[in-house]
Design a protein around this motif. Structure first.
Motif, PDB file in Angstrom:
ATOM      1  N   TRP A  56      41.959  52.402 104.185  1.00  0.00           N
ATOM      2  CA  TRP A  56      42.763  52.774 103.025  1.00  0.00           C
ATOM      3  C   TRP A  56      42.690  51.765 101.889  1.00  0.00           C
ATOM      4  O   TRP A  56      42.630  52.137 100.712  1.00  0.00           O
ATOM      5  CB  TRP A  56      44.215  53.033 103.411  1.00  0.00           C
ATOM      6  CG  TRP A  56      45.022  53.400 102.209  1.00  0.00           C
ATOM      7  CD1 TRP A  56      46.052  52.701 101.668  1.00  0.00           C
ATOM      8  CD2 TRP A  56      44.829  54.545 101.368  1.00  0.00           C
ATOM      9  NE1 TRP A  56      46.516  53.345 100.543  1.00  0.00           N
ATOM     10  CE2 TRP A  56      45.777  54.478 100.342  1.00  0.00           C
ATOM     11  CE3 TRP A  56      43.943  55.609 101.376  1.00  0.00           C
ATOM     12  CZ2 TRP A  56      45.870  55.436  99.343  1.00  0.00           C
ATOM     13  CZ3 TRP A  56      44.040  56.557 100.382  1.00  0.00           C
ATOM     14  CH2 TRP A  56      44.989  56.474  99.380  1.00  0.00           C
ATOM     15  N   ALA A  57      42.696  50.485 102.173  1.00  0.00           N
ATOM     16  CA  ALA A  57      42.672  49.481 101.102  1.00  0.00           C
ATOM     17  C   ALA A  57      41.412  49.642 100.248  1.00  0.00           C
ATOM     18  O   ALA A  57      41.482  49.599  99.010  1.00  0.00           O
ATOM     19  CB  ALA A  57      42.754  48.079 101.679  1.00  0.00           C
ATOM     20  N   ALA A  58      40.270  49.870 100.889  1.00  0.00           N
ATOM     21  CA  ALA A  58      39.018  50.054 100.149  1.00  0.00           C
ATOM     22  C   ALA A  58      39.039  51.371  99.375  1.00  0.00           C
ATOM     23  O   ALA A  58      38.576  51.435  98.241  1.00  0.00           O
ATOM     24  CB  ALA A  58      37.835  50.020 101.104  1.00  0.00           C
ATOM     25  N   THR A  59      39.581  52.417  99.984  1.00  0.00           N
ATOM     26  CA  THR A  59      39.647  53.711  99.316  1.00  0.00           C
ATOM     27  C   THR A  59      40.597  53.654  98.125  1.00  0.00           C
ATOM     28  O   THR A  59      40.287  54.140  97.042  1.00  0.00           O
ATOM     29  CB  THR A  59      40.105  54.806 100.303  1.00  0.00           C
ATOM     30  OG1 THR A  59      39.175  54.861 101.384  1.00  0.00           O
ATOM     31  CG2 THR A  59      40.179  56.160  99.636  1.00  0.00           C
ATOM     32  N   ARG A  60      41.762  53.036  98.321  1.00  0.00           N
ATOM     33  CA  ARG A  60      42.757  52.967  97.238  1.00  0.00           C
ATOM     34  C   ARG A  60      42.228  52.183  96.049  1.00  0.00           C
ATOM     35  O   ARG A  60      42.493  52.521  94.906  1.00  0.00           O
ATOM     36  CB  ARG A  60      44.051  52.335  97.743  1.00  0.00           C
ATOM     37  CG  ARG A  60      45.189  52.476  96.748  1.00  0.00           C
ATOM     38  CD  ARG A  60      46.467  51.846  97.269  1.00  0.00           C
ATOM     39  NE  ARG A  60      47.645  52.329  96.601  1.00  0.00           N
ATOM     40  CZ  ARG A  60      47.991  52.053  95.353  1.00  0.00           C
ATOM     41  NH1 ARG A  60      47.215  51.295  94.605  1.00  0.00           N
ATOM     42  NH2 ARG A  60      49.103  52.538  94.836  1.00  0.00           N
ATOM     43  N   ALA A  61      41.441  51.155  96.310  1.00  0.00           N
ATOM     44  CA  ALA A  61      40.884  50.338  95.236  1.00  0.00           C
ATOM     45  C   ALA A  61      39.927  51.145  94.365  1.00  0.00           C
ATOM     46  O   ALA A  61      39.721  50.817  93.190  1.00  0.00           O
ATOM     47  CB  ALA A  61      40.168  49.126  95.816  1.00  0.00           C
ATOM     48  N   ARG A  62      39.357  52.200  94.908  1.00  0.00           N
ATOM     49  CA  ARG A  62      38.405  53.026  94.175  1.00  0.00           C
ATOM     50  C   ARG A  62      39.069  54.171  93.411  1.00  0.00           C
ATOM     51  O   ARG A  62      38.413  54.857  92.643  1.00  0.00           O
ATOM     52  CB  ARG A  62      37.374  53.578  95.159  1.00  0.00           C
ATOM     53  CG  ARG A  62      36.570  52.457  95.797  1.00  0.00           C
ATOM     54  CD  ARG A  62      35.710  52.884  96.969  1.00  0.00           C
ATOM     55  NE  ARG A  62      34.855  53.998  96.630  1.00  0.00           N
ATOM     56  CZ  ARG A  62      34.839  55.151  97.291  1.00  0.00           C
ATOM     57  NH1 ARG A  62      35.633  55.334  98.321  1.00  0.00           N
ATOM     58  NH2 ARG A  62      34.029  56.116  96.935  1.00  0.00           N
ATOM     59  N   LEU A  63      40.355  54.394  93.631  1.00  0.00           N
ATOM     60  CA  LEU A  63      41.094  55.444  92.926  1.00  0.00           C
ATOM     61  C   LEU A  63      41.664  54.897  91.619  1.00  0.00           C
ATOM     62  O   LEU A  63      41.918  53.697  91.499  1.00  0.00           O
ATOM     63  CB  LEU A  63      42.236  55.971  93.792  1.00  0.00           C
ATOM     64  CG  LEU A  63      41.822  56.708  95.055  1.00  0.00           C
ATOM     65  CD1 LEU A  63      43.025  56.923  95.963  1.00  0.00           C
ATOM     66  CD2 LEU A  63      41.180  58.037  94.711  1.00  0.00           C
ATOM     67  N   MET A  64      41.876  55.775  90.656  1.00  0.00           N
ATOM     68  CA  MET A  64      42.485  55.362  89.390  1.00  0.00           C
ATOM     69  C   MET A  64      43.980  55.153  89.612  1.00  0.00           C
ATOM     70  O   MET A  64      44.686  56.079  90.024  1.00  0.00           O
ATOM     71  CB  MET A  64      42.252  56.417  88.324  1.00  0.00           C
ATOM     72  CG  MET A  64      40.830  56.573  87.935  1.00  0.00           C
ATOM     73  SD  MET A  64      40.708  57.827  86.649  1.00  0.00           S
ATOM     74  CE  MET A  64      39.151  57.411  85.951  1.00  0.00           C
ATOM     75  N   ALA A  65      44.452  53.952  89.353  1.00  0.00           N
ATOM     76  CA  ALA A  65      45.839  53.591  89.627  1.00  0.00           C
ATOM     77  C   ALA A  65      46.830  54.475  88.869  1.00  0.00           C
ATOM     78  O   ALA A  65      47.848  54.886  89.430  1.00  0.00           O
ATOM     79  CB  ALA A  65      46.067  52.126  89.290  1.00  0.00           C
ATOM     80  N   ALA A  66      46.543  54.783  87.621  1.00  0.00           N
ATOM     81  CA  ALA A  66      47.460  55.605  86.820  1.00  0.00           C
ATOM     82  C   ALA A  66      47.591  57.004  87.415  1.00  0.00           C
ATOM     83  O   ALA A  66      48.686  57.568  87.453  1.00  0.00           O
ATOM     84  CB  ALA A  66      46.983  55.679  85.381  1.00  0.00           C
ATOM     85  N   GLU A  67      46.486  57.572  87.883  1.00  0.00           N
ATOM     86  CA  GLU A  67      46.528  58.900  88.497  1.00  0.00           C
ATOM     87  C   GLU A  67      47.298  58.865  89.808  1.00  0.00           C
ATOM     88  O   GLU A  67      48.077  59.763  90.108  1.00  0.00           O
ATOM     89  CB  GLU A  67      45.113  59.422  88.763  1.00  0.00           C
ATOM     90  CG  GLU A  67      44.357  59.814  87.542  1.00  0.00           C
ATOM     91  CD  GLU A  67      42.969  60.335  87.859  1.00  0.00           C
ATOM     92  OE1 GLU A  67      42.312  60.796  86.917  1.00  0.00           O
ATOM     93  OE2 GLU A  67      42.528  60.303  89.022  1.00  0.00           O
ATOM     94  N   LEU A  68      47.080  57.829  90.584  1.00  0.00           N
ATOM     95  CA  LEU A  68      47.741  57.714  91.882  1.00  0.00           C
ATOM     96  C   LEU A  68      49.238  57.488  91.732  1.00  0.00           C
ATOM     97  O   LEU A  68      50.030  58.012  92.514  1.00  0.00           O
ATOM     98  CB  LEU A  68      47.113  56.578  92.692  1.00  0.00           C
ATOM     99  CG  LEU A  68      47.492  56.468  94.147  1.00  0.00           C
ATOM    100  CD1 LEU A  68      47.152  57.745  94.907  1.00  0.00           C
ATOM    101  CD2 LEU A  68      46.803  55.292  94.793  1.00  0.00           C
ATOM    102  N   ASP A  69      49.642  56.745  90.715  1.00  0.00           N
ATOM    103  CA  ASP A  69      51.058  56.468  90.501  1.00  0.00           C
ATOM    104  C   ASP A  69      51.831  57.659  89.949  1.00  0.00           C
ATOM    105  O   ASP A  69      53.048  57.733  90.109  1.00  0.00           O
ATOM    106  CB  ASP A  69      51.228  55.262  89.568  1.00  0.00           C
ATOM    107  CG  ASP A  69      50.788  53.967  90.241  1.00  0.00           C
ATOM    108  OD1 ASP A  69      50.711  53.931  91.488  1.00  0.00           O
ATOM    109  OD2 ASP A  69      50.496  52.998  89.509  1.00  0.00           O
ATOM    110  N   ALA A  70      51.128  58.589  89.312  1.00  0.00           N
ATOM    111  CA  ALA A  70      51.785  59.798  88.799  1.00  0.00           C
ATOM    112  C   ALA A  70      52.208  60.665  89.983  1.00  0.00           C
ATOM    113  O   ALA A  70      51.497  60.764  90.978  1.00  0.00           O
ATOM    114  CB  ALA A  70      50.844  60.563  87.886  1.00  0.00           C
TER     115      ALA A  70
END
Length: 92
Positions: A56-70
């Motif tokens: 998950w840590a590697a996958t989450r780092a590759r996601l756009m933070a703004a999209e994930l936080d919405a």
């Protein structure tokens, strides 16, 4: 602990396993589950392993933070993450 039925006990066991595995991999279980529920509807079925606490840590780092936080909205899904089993099985 009382869960009401065998089916509920099995579901609780799955949830407790996710929480324990998140802790094992030094993730905040609440944040991990929140992110997982946010991503799950958009994620390709064949790539479910990338959502495991181990990766998950590697996958989450590759996601756009703004999209994930919405709380709602589309997510941009990155290219597949190479897992250790894929790296070992690929010809050299």
């Amino acid at each position: 602990m009382f869960v009401g039925s065998d089916d509920h006990a099995q579901s609780a066991g799955h949830l407790f396993t996710l929480i324990a595995t998140a802790r094992l991999h030094r993730l905040d279980p609440e944040a991990y589950l929140r992110d997982l529920l946010r991503v799950l509807a958009h994620w390709p079925r064949e790539r479910y392993l990338e959502l495991a606490p181990k990766y998950w840590a590697a996958t989450r780092a590759r996601l756009m933070a703004a999209e994930l936080d919405a709380e709602v909205g589309e997510l941009t899904i990155p290219e597949p993450l190479a897992t250790p089993s894929e790296e070992q099985s690929s010809p050299r």
